[in-house]
Design a protein around this motif. Structure first.
Motif, PDB file in Angstrom:
ATOM      1  N   ALA A  17       0.803  -1.231   0.000  1.00 58.39           N
ATOM      2  CA  ALA A  17       0.000   0.000   0.000  1.00 58.39           C
ATOM      3  C   ALA A  17       0.835   1.280   0.000  1.00 58.39           C
ATOM      4  CB  ALA A  17      -0.938  -0.001   1.202  1.00 58.39           C
ATOM      5  N   VAL A  18       2.155   1.171   0.165  1.00 56.59           N
ATOM      6  CA  VAL A  18       3.021   2.346   0.165  1.00 56.59           C
ATOM      7  C   VAL A  18       3.999   2.200  -0.996  1.00 56.59           C
ATOM      8  CG1 VAL A  18       4.676   3.716   1.482  1.00 56.59           C
ATOM      9  CG2 VAL A  18       2.790   2.567   2.656  1.00 56.59           C
ATOM     10  N   LEU A  19       3.862   3.068  -1.983  1.00 51.08           N
ATOM     11  CA  LEU A  19       4.657   2.957  -3.200  1.00 51.08           C
ATOM     12  C   LEU A  19       6.015   3.620  -3.086  1.00 51.08           C
ATOM     13  CD1 LEU A  19       1.935   3.932  -5.814  1.00 51.08           C
ATOM     14  CD2 LEU A  19       2.657   1.645  -5.166  1.00 51.08           C
ATOM     15  N   HIS A  20       6.983   3.059  -3.798  1.00 51.70           N
ATOM     16  CA  HIS A  20       8.248   3.744  -4.065  1.00 51.70           C
ATOM     17  C   HIS A  20       7.980   4.466  -5.377  1.00 51.70           C
ATOM     18  CE1 HIS A  20      12.304   4.477  -5.408  1.00 51.70           C
ATOM     19  NE2 HIS A  20      12.702   4.260  -4.158  1.00 51.70           N
ATOM     20  N   ARG A 107      -0.390  11.293 -11.750  1.00 55.12           N
ATOM     21  CA  ARG A 107      -1.189  11.525 -10.546  1.00 55.12           C
ATOM     22  C   ARG A 107      -0.491  12.587  -9.720  1.00 55.12           C
ATOM     23  NH1 ARG A 107      -3.009   6.434  -7.134  1.00 55.12           N
ATOM     24  NH2 ARG A 107      -3.817   8.146  -5.902  1.00 55.12           N
ATOM     25  N   THR A 108      -1.189  13.658  -9.429  1.00 49.31           N
ATOM     26  CA  THR A 108      -0.624  14.722  -8.619  1.00 49.31           C
ATOM     27  C   THR A 108      -1.213  14.744  -7.208  1.00 49.31           C
ATOM     28  OG1 THR A 108      -2.245  16.272  -9.531  1.00 49.31           O
ATOM     29  CG2 THR A 108      -0.094  16.187 -10.610  1.00 49.31           C
ATOM     30  N   ASP A 109      -2.119  13.786  -6.928  1.00 50.39           N
ATOM     31  CA  ASP A 109      -2.649  13.699  -5.567  1.00 50.39           C
ATOM     32  C   ASP A 109      -1.621  13.007  -4.681  1.00 50.39           C
ATOM     33  OD1 ASP A 109      -3.331  11.418  -7.228  1.00 50.39           O
ATOM     34  OD2 ASP A 109      -4.414  10.626  -5.510  1.00 50.39           O
ATOM     35  N   VAL A 110      -1.661  13.294  -3.406  1.00 48.53           N
ATOM     36  CA  VAL A 110      -0.705  12.731  -2.456  1.00 48.53           C
ATOM     37  C   VAL A 110      -1.053  11.270  -2.208  1.00 48.53           C
ATOM     38  CG1 VAL A 110       0.260  12.925  -0.136  1.00 48.53           C
ATOM     39  CG2 VAL A 110      -0.412  14.985  -1.395  1.00 48.53           C
ATOM     40  N   LEU A 117       6.179  14.450   3.067  1.00 50.59           N
ATOM     41  CA  LEU A 117       6.886  15.130   1.984  1.00 50.59           C
ATOM     42  C   LEU A 117       5.986  16.178   1.325  1.00 50.59           C
ATOM     43  CD1 LEU A 117       9.304  15.446   0.053  1.00 50.59           C
ATOM     44  CD2 LEU A 117       8.252  13.668  -1.340  1.00 50.59           C
ATOM     45  N   ALA A 118       4.742  15.827   1.113  1.00 50.14           N
ATOM     46  CA  ALA A 118       3.804  16.743   0.453  1.00 50.14           C
ATOM     47  C   ALA A 118       3.659  18.051   1.230  1.00 50.14           C
ATOM     48  CB  ALA A 118       2.451  16.069   0.281  1.00 50.14           C
ATOM     49  N   LYS A 119       3.764  18.001   2.548  1.00 52.52           N
ATOM     50  CA  LYS A 119       3.648  19.212   3.359  1.00 52.52           C
ATOM     51  C   LYS A 119       4.812  20.173   3.136  1.00 52.52           C
ATOM     52  CE  LYS A 119       0.876  17.075   6.949  1.00 52.52           C
ATOM     53  NZ  LYS A 119       0.811  16.627   8.343  1.00 52.52           N
ATOM     54  N   THR A 120       5.936  19.671   2.615  1.00 50.59           N
ATOM     55  CA  THR A 120       7.111  20.522   2.387  1.00 50.59           C
ATOM     56  C   THR A 120       7.122  21.158   0.996  1.00 50.59           C
ATOM     57  OG1 THR A 120       8.530  18.755   1.493  1.00 50.59           O
ATOM     58  CG2 THR A 120       8.443  19.002   3.904  1.00 50.59           C
ATOM     59  N   ILE A 121       6.197  20.756   0.144  1.00 53.92           N
ATOM     60  CA  ILE A 121       6.146  21.271  -1.223  1.00 53.92           C
ATOM     61  C   ILE A 121       5.393  22.597  -1.239  1.00 53.92           C
ATOM     62  CG2 ILE A 121       5.281  20.808  -3.564  1.00 53.92           C
ATOM     63  CD1 ILE A 121       5.680  17.795  -2.887  1.00 53.92           C
ATOM     64  N   ARG A 123       2.927  25.554  -1.912  1.00 57.97           N
ATOM     65  CA  ARG A 123       1.532  25.554  -2.360  1.00 57.97           C
ATOM     66  C   ARG A 123       1.461  25.972  -3.819  1.00 57.97           C
ATOM     67  NH1 ARG A 123      -3.148  26.748   1.402  1.00 57.97           N
ATOM     68  NH2 ARG A 123      -2.673  25.249   3.009  1.00 57.97           N
ATOM     69  N   GLY A 124       0.555  25.350  -4.545  1.00 61.46           N
ATOM     70  CA  GLY A 124       0.330  25.697  -5.942  1.00 61.46           C
ATOM     71  C   GLY A 124       1.273  25.011  -6.917  1.00 61.46           C
ATOM     72  N   LEU A 125       2.312  24.340  -6.418  1.00 60.36           N
ATOM     73  CA  LEU A 125       3.249  23.646  -7.295  1.00 60.36           C
ATOM     74  C   LEU A 125       2.688  22.269  -7.635  1.00 60.36           C
ATOM     75  CD1 LEU A 125       6.060  23.726  -8.628  1.00 60.36           C
ATOM     76  CD2 LEU A 125       6.973  22.717  -6.529  1.00 60.36           C
ATOM     77  N   LYS A 126       2.511  21.985  -8.906  1.00 67.91           N
ATOM     78  CA  LYS A 126       2.006  20.673  -9.337  1.00 67.91           C
ATOM     79  C   LYS A 126       3.162  19.681  -9.335  1.00 67.91           C
ATOM     80  CE  LYS A 126      -2.351  21.080 -10.784  1.00 67.91           C
ATOM     81  NZ  LYS A 126      -3.427  20.205 -10.496  1.00 67.91           N
ATOM     82  N   VAL A 127       3.016  18.631  -8.555  1.00 66.81           N
ATOM     83  CA  VAL A 127       4.051  17.611  -8.442  1.00 66.81           C
ATOM     84  C   VAL A 127       3.453  16.272  -8.821  1.00 66.81           C
ATOM     85  CG1 VAL A 127       5.587  16.418  -6.845  1.00 66.81           C
ATOM     86  CG2 VAL A 127       5.256  18.871  -6.634  1.00 66.81           C
ATOM     87  N   VAL A 128       4.137  15.541  -9.693  1.00 66.12           N
ATOM     88  CA  VAL A 128       3.714  14.195 -10.075  1.00 66.12           C
ATOM     89  C   VAL A 128       4.302  13.222  -9.061  1.00 66.12           C
ATOM     90  CG1 VAL A 128       3.843  12.389 -11.824  1.00 66.12           C
ATOM     91  CG2 VAL A 128       3.562  14.785 -12.516  1.00 66.12           C
TER      92      VAL A 128
END
Length: 141
Positions: A17-20, A107-110, A117-121, A123-128
């Motif tokens: 359930a946790v991807l690399h 997929r850009t959803d967390v 990690l997502a909390k350190t990105i 705001r507004g930056l689209k990350v794949v």
């Protein structure tokens, strides 16, 4: 931008359930086996559709199958079926990877395991984080 993780094969415990994210994107794009990590050939490429995706409704109202797990070799699929808690407690059976063309989408959803990690990105930056495959209408039917 794409999230990249350090690749250290054989270290740690496998967590379905946790991807690399780096290995997952490569597996999805280049059809590397989800179990052994080696390239699958068209004649030896399988998926577990019930356990690794679902039907989605597109903007035009059509329904297609979308999968989020790379394919497996036949022997790796049988091994996973026997040993993986996620698969061994179900009636999971690998099916041949569809011959019809499919579409790889980002997929850009967390995803699970990437929340911190997502909390350190910024705001507004689209990350794949990863991607999924949208299969054709024949397979989806």
């Amino acid at each position: 931008m794409e999230v990249v993780q350090i690749n250290e094969p054989s270290k740690g415990a496998p967590l379905f359930a946790v991807l690399h994210v780096t290995r997952h994107r490569a597996g999805m794009a280049e059809h590397f086996c989800h179990v052994c990590g080696k390239q699958t050939l068209k004649r030896d490429r399988y998926i577990f559709p019930v356990q690794s995706g679902s039907l989605v409704t597109l903007d035009d109202g059509s329904v297609r199958y979308a999968g989020n797990v790379p394919p497996v070799h036949w022997t790796c699929g049988k091994r996973a079926r026997a040993l993986c808690p996620h698969l061994s407690h179900t009636f999971a059976h690998p099916v041949p990877f569809p011959a019809e063309e499919s579409l790889l989408l980002p997929r850009t959803d967390v995803i699970p395991g990437m929340e911190a990690l997502a909390k350190t990105i910024p705001r507004g930056l689209k990350v794949v984080f990863t991607c999924y495959r949208l299969y054709g209408p024949r397979f989806s039917a």
